[in-house]
Scaffold this motif. Structure first.
Motif, short mmCIF file in Angstrom:
data_model
loop_
_atom_site.label_atom_id
_atom_site.label_comp_id
_atom_site.label_asym_id
_atom_site.label_seq_id
_atom_site.Cartn_x
_atom_site.Cartn_y
_atom_site.Cartn_z
N LEU A 76 38.10 52.66 38.17
CA LEU A 76 37.93 52.59 39.40
C LEU A 76 37.63 51.53 39.03
O LEU A 76 37.83 51.27 40.96
CB LEU A 76 36.59 53.93 40.00
CG LEU A 76 36.40 54.20 41.16
CD1 LEU A 76 37.03 54.87 41.94
CD2 LEU A 76 34.79 54.13 41.62
N ILE A 77 36.84 51.06 38.86
CA ILE A 77 36.23 49.51 38.96
C ILE A 77 37.58 48.23 39.29
O ILE A 77 37.21 47.59 40.14
CB ILE A 77 35.18 49.42 37.63
CG1 ILE A 77 34.06 49.55 38.11
CG2 ILE A 77 35.03 47.33 37.91
CD1 ILE A 77 33.37 49.46 39.30
N LYS A 78 38.66 48.79 37.62
CA LYS A 78 39.34 48.22 38.36
C LYS A 78 40.26 47.40 39.76
O LYS A 78 40.79 46.98 40.06
CB LYS A 78 40.45 47.85 37.25
CG LYS A 78 41.60 47.45 36.68
CD LYS A 78 42.24 47.49 35.47
CE LYS A 78 43.39 46.37 35.34
NZ LYS A 78 44.55 46.86 36.30
N HIS A 79 40.87 49.42 40.19
CA HIS A 79 41.22 49.93 40.94
C HIS A 79 40.72 48.87 42.36
O HIS A 79 41.17 48.23 43.02
CB HIS A 79 41.12 51.36 40.66
CG HIS A 79 41.92 51.87 42.84
ND1 HIS A 79 42.96 51.18 43.36
CD2 HIS A 79 41.17 52.07 43.46
CE1 HIS A 79 43.19 52.41 44.66
NE2 HIS A 79 41.68 52.51 44.56
N ALA A 80 39.54 49.03 42.43
CA ALA A 80 38.43 48.48 43.88
C ALA A 80 38.39 47.65 43.82
O ALA A 80 38.46 46.78 44.63
CB ALA A 80 37.37 49.05 43.18
N TYR A 81 38.81 46.64 42.99
CA TYR A 81 38.55 45.09 41.97
C TYR A 81 40.03 44.32 42.78
O TYR A 81 40.15 43.11 43.56
CB TYR A 81 38.38 44.03 40.86
CG TYR A 81 38.55 42.85 40.68
CD1 TYR A 81 37.59 42.54 41.33
CD2 TYR A 81 39.34 42.38 40.17
CE1 TYR A 81 37.20 40.43 41.05
CE2 TYR A 81 39.83 40.95 40.19
CZ TYR A 81 38.45 40.28 40.51
OH TYR A 81 39.30 38.55 40.28
N THR A 97 34.27 39.72 37.08
CA THR A 97 34.97 40.28 37.05
C THR A 97 35.14 42.15 36.07
O THR A 97 34.46 42.51 36.18
CB THR A 97 35.93 39.97 35.73
OG1 THR A 97 35.79 39.67 34.99
CG2 THR A 97 36.09 38.25 36.58
N PRO A 98 36.13 42.87 36.50
CA PRO A 98 35.54 44.20 36.10
C PRO A 98 35.89 44.43 34.60
O PRO A 98 34.95 45.08 34.20
CB PRO A 98 38.04 44.29 36.53
CG PRO A 98 37.94 43.70 37.43
CD PRO A 98 37.37 42.75 37.16
N GLU A 99 35.36 42.97 33.84
CA GLU A 99 34.99 43.65 32.47
C GLU A 99 33.70 43.75 32.44
O GLU A 99 33.29 43.37 31.33
CB GLU A 99 36.29 42.17 31.42
CG GLU A 99 37.94 42.51 31.65
CD GLU A 99 38.12 42.20 33.45
OE1 GLU A 99 38.42 41.20 33.65
OE2 GLU A 99 39.36 42.97 33.19
N ASP A 100 33.12 42.79 33.32
CA ASP A 100 31.70 43.04 33.38
C ASP A 100 30.99 44.10 33.81
O ASP A 100 29.76 44.30 32.53
CB ASP A 100 31.20 41.87 34.23
CG ASP A 100 32.17 40.57 33.87
OD1 ASP A 100 31.60 40.16 32.83
OD2 ASP A 100 32.00 39.91 35.03
N ILE A 101 31.48 45.53 34.44
CA ILE A 101 31.37 46.84 33.98
C ILE A 101 32.17 47.15 33.00
O ILE A 101 32.97 48.45 33.64
CB ILE A 101 31.47 46.91 35.79
CG1 ILE A 101 31.20 45.90 36.99
CG2 ILE A 101 30.91 48.58 35.75
CD1 ILE A 101 29.74 45.85 37.02
N LYS A 102 31.65 47.74 32.04
CA LYS A 102 32.36 48.65 30.93
C LYS A 102 31.40 50.09 30.81
O LYS A 102 32.11 50.65 30.65
CB LYS A 102 31.52 48.31 29.80
CG LYS A 102 32.97 46.73 30.13
CD LYS A 102 32.12 45.55 28.20
CE LYS A 102 32.93 44.67 28.35
NZ LYS A 102 33.12 43.75 26.86
N SER A 103 30.62 50.58 31.04
CA SER A 103 29.01 50.83 31.92
C SER A 103 28.40 51.78 32.48
O SER A 103 28.26 50.40 33.45
CB SER A 103 29.13 51.49 30.63
OG SER A 103 28.08 50.93 30.07
#
Length: 475
Positions: A76-81, A97-103
């Protein structure tokens, strides 16, 4: 409103007029045609596939559920970004970046999303890779006086159907069983004085009863028809089912069913007690939001299981700190299934507590306390205490001469109690009620009794027992 017809505004006026002016049996045909269309949505292969997955995930271990959630969150985060202008801007402004939100533990890096944020940034919250004509525009009921619009995509609608069917299955109820529905559907004109006040949806084995025509003169007809139907379940708003159940108690009537499904309003202890007694079964309450960001359902043991596959719930205490088990907090939720208009870290205005324990029903989804109220429906006392509506139900329990009531907090030191009296109401009732209320809200609180002919529901058929005009401004 004919069920779901409000989703087609251009057709609404003409169709509603035609429907209302048609004979009873033709209206049943219209409702059943809608039911056929809706049943095709509920029974398609995609919904069934999602349901099978949910039937497995509810028994996952806590670590498996957490991994499942985090996997959905990262997608979801990758899509939103990449596709949602608002979130791309939020990430860039916070050097993320999306990589900062892993959990889910990383969500604290992102700011909250408020209702006002949605209004201001509405278009920028819509995913660029979705055509708005293929999304469904929906809105909250506006019980707080400020409705909110947003979009659903197809996936979130399919998932919603699957979650509801799973919830029903916890009570042993399936699509082959008859149910009576007492919600906000305007299935007969509000001006209609003569029954029948119900319409049949045969494909769904569902009978819609009007919530807007329930009074001492019509309720005997409601009871007679429900007995004729002999449904396996009753489905409705707590306040509406309670109105029926209270009439049944006053007239020593019991109609055994397998389950009562409630949702969309807080359910108070006195309502639960009367409903469960008169229908001789357990209530399976469902907490959810039109925003589709969080949900929890009550199991056969009466516990509320958080739907981990639905969304991520964080709790925010009064100090603005994310809280853990045992402390009351506002629900901040991230929906995991709506890619057309993702809502991440959405401040719901609802409050609850997490429960760090397991349920003997065997379902491994985490537990939380009932969401008793909207935070802006709590009473704020002159000395700064917040009172849940459940606390204020007790003074009304012995008030057998009150037909309906509503508490309105006009100011920090002023309550107005609207009361619809029964014939036996006397000054003694007023004295007892005022005494009991003062003992709970304090004697610094001014209380005014306002005797009225009726207390109206909202356009959506919901009923607000407490209306606070001060809490939101003071919080």
């Amino acid at each position: 409103m004919i069920p779901e017809l409000d989703k087609f505004p251009r057709l609404e006026k003409k169709l509603v007029s035609t429907y209302y002016n048609s004979p009873y049996h033709f209206q049943n045909l219209v409702v059943s045609t809608y039911g056929y269309y809706y049943r095709r949505q509920n029974l398609n292969a995609e919904v069934s596939s999602r349901l099978r997955e949910l039937e497995k995930t509810q028994y996952y271990t806590r670590s498996e559920l957490e991994n499942y959630q985090n996997k959905k969150l990262k997608l979801l985060i990758k899509h939103a970004y990449e596709n949602v202008p608002y979130y791309h801007r939020i990430f860039r402004s916070n050097n993320l970046t999306p990589e900062d939100i892993k959990s889910k533990n990383d969500l604290v890096k992102l700011p909250y999303l408020t209702k006002e944020d949605i209004r201001i940034n509405f278009n920028d919250l819509i995913a660029k890779n979705y055509e708005t004509r293929k999304l469904q525009l929906v809105h909250t009921s506006g019980t707080t006086g400020s409705p909110l619009e947003f979009y659903w995509d197809t996936n979130v609608m399919l998932m919603e159907n699957a979650f509801i069917r799973r919830h029903w299955s916890w009570a042993g109820f399936g699509l082959k069983d008859w149910r009576v529905t007492l919600r906000g559907n305007v299935i007969v004109p509000l001006s209609q004085k003569k029954g029948p006040f119900w319409r049949y949806n045969y494909p769904e084995k569902q009978v819609f009863f009007s919530s807007f025509h329930m009074n001492p003169d019509t309720l005997p007809e409601y009871v007679k028809e429900i007995r004729n139907i002999s449904p396996k379940a009753i489905q409705g708003y707590p306040s509406t089912v309670y109105t029926l159940a209270r009439y049944m108690r006053e007239n020593d009537i019991k109609i055994p069913v397998s389950a009562v499904f409630t949702s969309s309003e807080p359910i108070y202890p006195v309502q639960r007690e009367v409903i469960e007694d008169q229908f001789q079964c357990k209530i399976y309450d469902l907490y959810g939001l039109s925003e589709r960001t969080a949900a929890a359902g009550q199991c056969s043991n009466g516990n509320y299981h958080i739907y981990s596959e639905y969304g991520i719930i964080e709790l925010l205490n009064n100090d603005g700190i994310i809280t853990d088990s045992g402390e009351f907090g506002e629900i901040v939720s991230t929906g995991l299934n709506n890619y057309g208009m993702p809502l991440i870290r959405y401040k719901t205005g609802d409050g609850t507590k997490f429960r760090d324990e397991s349920c003997e029903c065997g379902i491994n989804l985490s537990l939380m306390d009932p969401v008793e109220t909207k935070l802006d429906d709590m009473i704020l006392t002159p000395d700064g205490n917040l009172l849940s509506p459940s606390v204020l139900t007790h003074p009304f329990k012995p008030m057998v001469n009150i037909e309906k009531s509503q508490i309105i907090q006009e100011a920090k030191d002023k309550l107005i109690i609207k009361i619809v009296k029964k014939p036996g109401y006397s000054e003694k009732d007023s004295e007892i009620l005022l005494k009991e209320l003062h003992e709970r809200v304090g004697f610094e609180m001014g209380i005014e009794l306002d005797f009225v002919e009726d207390i109206l529901r909202t356009k959506a058929g919901k009923y607000r027992w407490i209306v606070s005009k001060v809490y939101t401004n003071s919080n």
